[in-house]
Design a protein around this motif. Structure first.
Motif, short mmCIF file in Angstrom:
data_model
loop_
_atom_site.label_atom_id
_atom_site.label_comp_id
_atom_site.label_asym_id
_atom_site.label_seq_id
_atom_site.Cartn_x
_atom_site.Cartn_y
_atom_site.Cartn_z
N LEU A 80 46.54 39.30 13.84
CA LEU A 80 45.51 38.51 14.53
C LEU A 80 45.51 38.84 16.01
N GLU A 81 44.32 39.07 16.54
CA GLU A 81 44.10 39.18 17.98
C GLU A 81 43.34 37.91 18.41
N TYR A 82 43.99 37.05 19.16
CA TYR A 82 43.35 35.84 19.66
C TYR A 82 43.34 35.91 21.18
N LEU A 83 42.22 36.36 21.73
CA LEU A 83 42.12 36.64 23.16
C LEU A 83 40.87 35.99 23.74
N PRO A 84 40.91 34.69 24.00
CA PRO A 84 39.78 34.04 24.65
C PRO A 84 39.58 34.56 26.07
N ASP A 85 38.38 34.38 26.59
CA ASP A 85 38.07 34.80 27.96
C ASP A 85 38.80 33.89 28.96
N PHE A 86 38.57 34.15 30.23
CA PHE A 86 39.26 33.43 31.31
C PHE A 86 38.96 31.93 31.27
N THR A 87 39.97 31.15 31.59
CA THR A 87 39.79 29.73 31.90
C THR A 87 39.62 29.59 33.40
N ILE A 88 38.54 28.93 33.80
CA ILE A 88 38.27 28.70 35.22
C ILE A 88 38.36 27.21 35.48
N ALA A 89 39.41 26.79 36.15
CA ALA A 89 39.64 25.37 36.42
C ALA A 89 38.98 25.02 37.76
N TYR A 90 37.90 24.26 37.70
CA TYR A 90 37.18 23.87 38.91
C TYR A 90 38.02 22.92 39.76
N ARG A 91 37.63 22.78 41.01
CA ARG A 91 38.29 21.85 41.92
C ARG A 91 38.27 20.43 41.35
N GLY A 92 39.43 19.79 41.34
CA GLY A 92 39.50 18.42 40.85
C GLY A 92 39.56 18.28 39.33
N SER A 93 39.77 19.38 38.61
CA SER A 93 39.80 19.31 37.15
C SER A 93 41.21 19.06 36.64
N ARG A 94 41.31 18.51 35.40
CA ARG A 94 42.60 18.24 34.76
C ARG A 94 42.49 18.73 33.31
N PHE A 95 43.31 19.69 32.95
CA PHE A 95 43.22 20.28 31.62
C PHE A 95 44.61 20.56 31.08
N ILE A 96 44.86 20.12 29.84
CA ILE A 96 46.14 20.37 29.19
C ILE A 96 45.87 21.04 27.85
N ASN A 97 46.61 22.10 27.58
CA ASN A 97 46.45 22.86 26.34
C ASN A 97 47.81 23.04 25.68
N GLU A 98 47.92 22.66 24.42
CA GLU A 98 49.16 22.85 23.66
C GLU A 98 48.86 23.71 22.44
N THR A 99 49.73 24.70 22.20
CA THR A 99 49.54 25.63 21.10
C THR A 99 50.81 25.70 20.26
N ASP A 100 50.67 25.48 18.96
CA ASP A 100 51.76 25.62 18.01
C ASP A 100 51.49 26.85 17.14
N ILE A 101 52.46 27.76 17.09
CA ILE A 101 52.30 29.01 16.34
C ILE A 101 53.37 29.09 15.27
N VAL A 102 52.95 29.38 14.05
CA VAL A 102 53.87 29.63 12.93
C VAL A 102 53.56 31.04 12.43
N ILE A 103 54.56 31.93 12.49
CA ILE A 103 54.31 33.33 12.19
C ILE A 103 55.43 33.91 11.33
N ALA A 104 55.04 34.66 10.30
CA ALA A 104 56.01 35.32 9.43
C ALA A 104 56.70 36.46 10.17
N ASP A 105 57.87 36.85 9.69
CA ASP A 105 58.68 37.88 10.37
C ASP A 105 57.93 39.20 10.52
N ASN A 106 57.12 39.57 9.52
CA ASN A 106 56.48 40.89 9.54
C ASN A 106 55.00 40.82 9.90
N ALA A 107 54.57 39.73 10.50
CA ALA A 107 53.20 39.60 10.97
C ALA A 107 53.13 39.94 12.45
#
Length: 311
Positions: A136-163
């Motif tokens: 899998l290639e998961y490559l979103p474009d840039f995140t641009i955080a404007y002045r005064g913004s609040r953003f939280i991102n959490e990512t959980d990854i489960v991957i097999a040994d040979n993936a």
């Protein structure tokens, strides 16, 4: 964990303690502000296909396309935001799974704009899983955080040994050409990643936290005066990681360079991390694309197609 349970968990993050006021326009997590997206890829008759698609606006994927001339068997999905960017009180969940032996690419239609906020915050939770031999290639474009913004991102990854997973986070320090105070004028940007094996064994966790007024942001070992950065992790078997590392030349330190980049090994033989900083987004994209090309060639025996003229 259900979506509501995960959103409640994120809501308790320490860095959000000052951002729980309700917006005057529409309450946080109200209908229309909770976007969900589920993408499932699998092999069907020897071909990788998008077999599972669920979407709730403002997140949208229409269908998988096969336009990569260098890897025509690769289904590609672009995430579309119909809301014009991320607003205060928004809550997103993205779930991506790739079955045994299947391949896929997930990207976004353009930059992820996090708008200015006067109440609450915006959050995103991502769950990514790869079975044996998946790519899998998961490559979103840039995140641009404007002045005064609040953003939280959490990512959980489960991957097999040979993936193999190529996962990227790219950030621009605000609308730097719009106003001088836009550069890292955000209130909060929090990005956390946890990686484990299907049997539950934890590989590593990482968190990037940027808060308003942080004096360390331009230290030599952090941004060093640059305005764009990328953290691109390649989770792959050790032998593949060794070949990739041998081909990627570190670009640091170089005086007056438009971009600096380098790679390091991840804990527990999980793979590699490529980090890059640059003056403009195009400078960082160049470093990311170079790493991406090496990863694909060493993992799949394929290269990247020629860049589009407008990139």
């Amino acid at each position: 964990m259900t979506l509501h349970e995960k959103l409640a968990h994120i809501d308790k993050a320490r860095e959000l303690r000052s951002y729980h006021t309700e917006p005057a326009q529409m309450r946080a997590a109200a209908p229309g502000k909770v976007g969900e997206l589920r993408l499932g890829f699998m092999l069907r008759n020897g071909r990788s296909v998008l077999h599972d698609l669920y979407r709730v606006t403002p997140l949208l994927v229409q269908r998988a396309l096969y336009w990569d001339e260098a890897m025509p068997e690769l289904p590609i999905c672009s995430i579309i935001s119909v809301g014009g960017g991320i607003l205060q009180g928004d809550r997103y969940k993205i779930d991506i799974s790739v079955g045994e032996g299947a391949c896929a690419q997930v990207t976004s239609q353009g930059a992820n704009r996090v708008h200015r906020m006067d109440a609450n915050y915006a959050s995103q939770y991502q769950a990514i899983s790869l079975e044996d031999g998946a790519y899998l290639e998961y490559l979103p474009d840039f995140t641009i955080a404007y002045r005064g913004s609040r953003f939280i991102n959490e990512t959980d990854i489960v991957i097999a040994d040979n993936a193999t997973l190529l996962y990227g986070e790219m950030v621009l320090a605000g609308r730097k050409h719009h106003h001088a105070e836009e550069r890292f004028g955000l209130d909060l940007l929090s990005m956390a990643v946890k990686v484990r094996r299907p049997d539950g064994r934890k590989l590593f966790a990482e968190k990037i936290l940027i808060e308003n007024g942080d004096p360390t942001i331009d230290f030599a070992a952090v941004m060093r005066g640059y305005d764009a950065f990328a953290n691109i992790m390649c989770l792959t078997p050790p032998e593949t990681a060794t070949r990739i590392k041998a081909r990627f030349a570190t670009k640091f330190p170089v005086e007056d360079a438009r971009a600096l980049s380098g790679i390091s090994r991840l804990p527990n033989a999980a793979g590699l991390m490529m980090r890059a900083v640059g003056i403009e987004t195009r400078d960082v994209r160049k470093e990311v694309r170079h790493f991406w090309q090496i990863v694909r060639e060493e993992s799949c025996g394929r290269t990247l197609p020629e860049e589009f003229l407008w990139r």
